[in-house]
Scaffold this active site. Structure first.
Site, mmCIF file in Angstrom:
data_model
loop_
_atom_site.group_PDB
_atom_site.id
_atom_site.type_symbol
_atom_site.label_atom_id
_atom_site.label_comp_id
_atom_site.label_asym_id
_atom_site.label_seq_id
_atom_site.Cartn_x
_atom_site.Cartn_y
_atom_site.Cartn_z
ATOM 1 N N ARG A 11 -6.296 4.739 -8.885
ATOM 2 C CA ARG A 11 -5.026 5.459 -8.998
ATOM 3 C C ARG A 11 -5.032 6.364 -10.237
ATOM 4 O O ARG A 11 -4.268 7.308 -10.303
ATOM 5 C CB ARG A 11 -3.865 4.462 -9.133
ATOM 6 C CG ARG A 11 -3.577 3.669 -7.872
ATOM 7 C CD ARG A 11 -2.577 2.550 -8.159
ATOM 8 N NE ARG A 11 -1.307 3.007 -8.677
ATOM 9 C CZ ARG A 11 -0.288 3.437 -7.962
ATOM 10 N NH1 ARG A 11 -0.397 3.495 -6.655
ATOM 11 N NH2 ARG A 11 0.832 3.805 -8.528
ATOM 12 N N ARG B 290 -10.030 12.705 -17.140
ATOM 13 C CA ARG B 290 -10.059 14.171 -17.174
ATOM 14 C C ARG B 290 -10.835 14.671 -18.383
ATOM 15 O O ARG B 290 -10.676 14.129 -19.478
ATOM 16 C CB ARG B 290 -8.632 14.739 -17.256
ATOM 17 C CG ARG B 290 -7.767 14.308 -16.096
ATOM 18 C CD ARG B 290 -6.675 15.341 -15.841
ATOM 19 N NE ARG B 290 -5.814 14.902 -14.781
ATOM 20 C CZ ARG B 290 -4.608 14.371 -14.974
ATOM 21 N NH1 ARG B 290 -4.115 14.254 -16.186
ATOM 22 N NH2 ARG B 290 -3.895 13.994 -13.948
ATOM 23 N N ARG C 127 3.316 -10.091 -7.765
ATOM 24 C CA ARG C 127 3.664 -10.132 -9.173
ATOM 25 C C ARG C 127 5.132 -9.731 -9.279
ATOM 26 O O ARG C 127 5.600 -8.844 -8.550
ATOM 27 C CB ARG C 127 2.825 -9.134 -9.980
ATOM 28 C CG ARG C 127 1.353 -9.398 -9.924
ATOM 29 C CD ARG C 127 0.943 -10.677 -10.567
ATOM 30 N NE ARG C 127 1.036 -10.622 -12.026
ATOM 31 C CZ ARG C 127 0.836 -11.678 -12.806
ATOM 32 N NH1 ARG C 127 0.594 -12.876 -12.284
ATOM 33 N NH2 ARG C 127 0.907 -11.552 -14.122
ATOM 34 N N ARG D 268 4.283 -2.874 -21.196
ATOM 35 C CA ARG D 268 4.729 -1.561 -21.659
ATOM 36 C C ARG D 268 6.180 -1.615 -22.109
ATOM 37 O O ARG D 268 6.902 -2.561 -21.796
ATOM 38 C CB ARG D 268 4.551 -0.501 -20.571
ATOM 39 C CG ARG D 268 5.242 -0.814 -19.257
ATOM 40 C CD ARG D 268 4.856 0.218 -18.195
ATOM 41 N NE ARG D 268 5.427 -0.130 -16.898
ATOM 42 C CZ ARG D 268 5.227 0.546 -15.780
ATOM 43 N NH1 ARG D 268 4.466 1.612 -15.765
ATOM 44 N NH2 ARG D 268 5.780 0.169 -14.653
ATOM 45 N N GLU E 44 8.517 -4.752 -20.771
ATOM 46 C CA GLU E 44 8.204 -5.164 -19.404
ATOM 47 C C GLU E 44 7.104 -6.229 -19.409
ATOM 48 O O GLU E 44 6.039 -6.024 -19.985
ATOM 49 C CB GLU E 44 7.740 -3.915 -18.642
ATOM 50 C CG GLU E 44 7.549 -4.116 -17.180
ATOM 51 C CD GLU E 44 7.304 -2.776 -16.464
ATOM 52 O OE1 GLU E 44 7.936 -1.754 -16.812
ATOM 53 O OE2 GLU E 44 6.455 -2.776 -15.561
ATOM 54 N N TYR F 27 0.858 -1.705 -1.722
ATOM 55 C CA TYR F 27 1.231 -1.082 -2.999
ATOM 56 C C TYR F 27 1.556 0.387 -2.661
ATOM 57 O O TYR F 27 0.667 1.222 -2.640
ATOM 58 C CB TYR F 27 -0.013 -1.189 -3.880
ATOM 59 C CG TYR F 27 0.064 -0.856 -5.357
ATOM 60 C CD1 TYR F 27 1.162 -0.241 -5.932
ATOM 61 C CD2 TYR F 27 -1.006 -1.181 -6.180
ATOM 62 C CE1 TYR F 27 1.162 0.035 -7.291
ATOM 63 C CE2 TYR F 27 -1.002 -0.906 -7.536
ATOM 64 C CZ TYR F 27 0.084 -0.296 -8.087
ATOM 65 O OH TYR F 27 0.081 -0.013 -9.426
ATOM 66 N N ASP G 101 3.524 4.077 -3.059
ATOM 67 C CA ASP G 101 4.326 4.986 -3.883
ATOM 68 C C ASP G 101 5.537 5.450 -3.070
ATOM 69 O O ASP G 101 5.534 5.389 -1.833
ATOM 70 C CB ASP G 101 3.473 6.187 -4.306
ATOM 71 C CG ASP G 101 2.483 5.822 -5.415
ATOM 72 O OD1 ASP G 101 2.779 4.889 -6.180
ATOM 73 O OD2 ASP G 101 1.429 6.471 -5.510
HETATM 74 N N1 UDP Z 1 -3.810 0.275 -16.043
HETATM 75 C C1 UDP Z 1 -4.374 -0.169 -17.217
HETATM 76 N N2 UDP Z 1 -3.934 0.348 -18.409
HETATM 77 C C2 UDP Z 1 -2.965 1.264 -18.479
HETATM 78 C C3 UDP Z 1 -2.378 1.729 -17.277
HETATM 79 C C4 UDP Z 1 -2.817 1.202 -16.072
HETATM 80 O O1 UDP Z 1 -5.242 -1.024 -17.191
HETATM 81 O O2 UDP Z 1 -2.596 1.672 -19.594
HETATM 82 C C5 UDP Z 1 -4.302 -0.299 -14.767
HETATM 83 C C6 UDP Z 1 -3.455 -1.501 -14.332
HETATM 84 O O3 UDP Z 1 -4.301 -2.456 -13.713
HETATM 85 C C7 UDP Z 1 -2.523 -0.882 -13.315
HETATM 86 C C8 UDP Z 1 -3.404 0.178 -12.667
HETATM 87 O O4 UDP Z 1 -4.238 0.657 -13.737
HETATM 88 O O5 UDP Z 1 -2.054 -1.835 -12.384
HETATM 89 C C9 UDP Z 1 -2.669 1.313 -12.000
HETATM 90 O O6 UDP Z 1 -1.854 1.939 -12.966
HETATM 91 P P1 UDP Z 1 -0.478 2.639 -12.588
HETATM 92 O O7 UDP Z 1 0.015 3.325 -13.795
HETATM 93 O O8 UDP Z 1 -0.679 3.415 -11.346
HETATM 94 O O9 UDP Z 1 0.431 1.349 -12.309
HETATM 95 P P2 UDP Z 1 1.982 1.253 -11.855
HETATM 96 O O10 UDP Z 1 2.736 2.363 -12.519
HETATM 97 O O11 UDP Z 1 1.984 1.337 -10.379
HETATM 98 O O12 UDP Z 1 2.381 -0.078 -12.378
#
Ligand code: UDP
Length: 375
Positions: A173, A177, A249, A279, A300, A348, A350
């Site tokens: 996901r 870059r 989860r 976060r 969170e 999962y 979006d």
């Molecule tokens: N992830 C991570 N560190 C970060 C952000 C994301 O390890 O700082 C991993 C984590 O396993 C997460 C996945 O990448 O579930 C996908 O991230 P995304 O931001 O898409 O998660 P969402 O916003 O759906 O919770």
């Protein structure tokens, strides 16, 4: 001949399908066991500060699907919003998703794009030809140091398991870059509904052919009064979890207030395993066109979802996939019910994909004169 349709769940799937079927002349009833519409996208203004709060965690709308973008804009004004996420790791703040700035900050370099690409390739574990797991994907594409700083601890907190037990698709996901683009998403359209998601979903549901009943739990016997049911609740819950529970989860949010600006951005991730939360979100920054002196933030935390908790992320590891297969078999035998959305299909999803699938499901129902292949 108009049909009587029951939508279980007043989230995105239920609202979009309900609207399309009401516009096609059917009599639609939407029920939800919660006291509000919009499911986990629910937003409401904080009474004290007036800030629009994403009650069940941040939702940022982004899509490449023009049809979905036109659809949401038909109901709500979308304000410009670009998701720029930061992460804190070992006492320093970095830019996400991993981009040239992150690489240069982390390694103390001034690389240009080609140099950074070569450098990251030199760190990559090239013995992994086809990454199967989350960890393999990370080691292959960003190498051990960036993996450990940004992904390992966060992922253990988020998913509660070893990243070697998670599929590579979860990390796919996120892009890597070799330029300074720190937009978290690469879709052509991105924005925030001016009056929140609940405002938008309220407008989708505002149709003379739709009745909405909140605080109403679904029971399978309700289906007798309807020609068809679209069910967006948890798939296992529909069958009273008779075969066992599908793993999710859940999230806990610890709300706190702050005078002024707490962290200067909407989303700050915490990569260290020792920090218990994944976060902190500062909600006023999700509505950058509004001005607020005060602030509302959420810490969170992620944990295993118990029977009375709100399900968020389907886990979908080998064990869950086997159980899912059994539930899908049973779902296929429910001729009068279509299972939709994140919970109904245990994926999962979006928001844009949820809307697209809902539009497609409603169209298939109308096109086939009320018959729709289940599941
Ligand atoms: N992830 C991570 N560190 C970060 C952000 C994301 O390890 O700082 C991993 C984590 O396993 C997460 C996945 O990448 O579930 C996908 O991230 P995304 O931001 O898409 O998660 P969402 O916003 O759906 O919770």
């Amino acid at each position: 001949m108009p049909k009587r349709i029951l939508l279980v769940g007043a989230g995105l799937s239920g609202a979009v399908i309900g609207r399309a079927l009401a516009e096609a002349g059917n009599a639609v009833t939407v029920i939800d066991e919660r006291a509000h519409i919009a499911g986990n996208c629910h937003t409401e203004r904080d009474a004290e500060s007036g800030i629009m709060v994403h009650v069940y965690g941040p939702h940022i709308f982004h899509t490449d699907d023009d049809r979905v973008w036109d659809y949401v804009n038909r109901f709500e004004t979308f304000m410009p919003y670009v998701n720029r996420v930061k992460t804190t790791s070992a006492g320093r703040v970095y830019s996400l998703p991993v981009n040239l700035h992150t690489i240069n900050q982390f390694f103390g370099k001034c690389f240009r794009p080609d140099e950074a690409r070569q450098f990251i390739e030199s760190l990559s574990d090239t013995s992994i030809a086809e990454p199967g797991t989350f960890e393999e994907q990370a080691l292959r594409f960003v190498g051990k140091d960036l993996y450990e700083a940004f992904f390992k601890g966060y992922t253990i907190k988020q998913w509660g398991c070893d990243p070697n037990d998670l599929p590579a698709s979860i990390l796919k996901r996120l892009p890597v870059r070799f330029n300074y683009d720190d937009n978290y998403f690469f879709h052509r359209h991105q924005g925030m509904p001016a009056n929140g998601y609940t405002g938008m979903i309220g407008k989708i549901l505002a149709h003379e052919g739709i009745e909405v009943h909140l605080n109403r739990r679904f029971s399978r016997s309700d289906a007798a009064e309807f020609d068809h049911v679209f069910y967006s609740g948890p798939l296992d819950g529909y069958f009273d979890c008779e075969l066992g529970r599908l793993g999710y989860r859940t999230l806990d949010f610890e709300m706190f207030r702050h005078d002024g600006d707490y962290q200067g951005c909407a989303v700050m991730n915490y990569g260290d395993a020792e920090v218990p939360y994944t976060r902190i979100t500062e909600h006023k920054h999700f509505s950058p066109w509004e001005k607020h002196e005060k602030s509302v933030c959420y810490k969170e935390y992620s944990r295993a979802c118990g029977p009375d908790d709100i399900p968020y992320y389907p886990i979908r590891m080998a064990e869950e996939k086997a159980l899912l297969g059994q539930y899908v078999e049973r779902a296929r035998r429910e001729r009068q019910v279509t299972f939709v959305g994140r919970l109904g299909t245990y994926r999962y999803l979006d928001m844009d994909v949820t809307i697209r699938e809902a539009l497609d499901a409603a169209e298939a129902y109308v096109r086939n004169g009320g018959e729709i292949p289940p599941f």
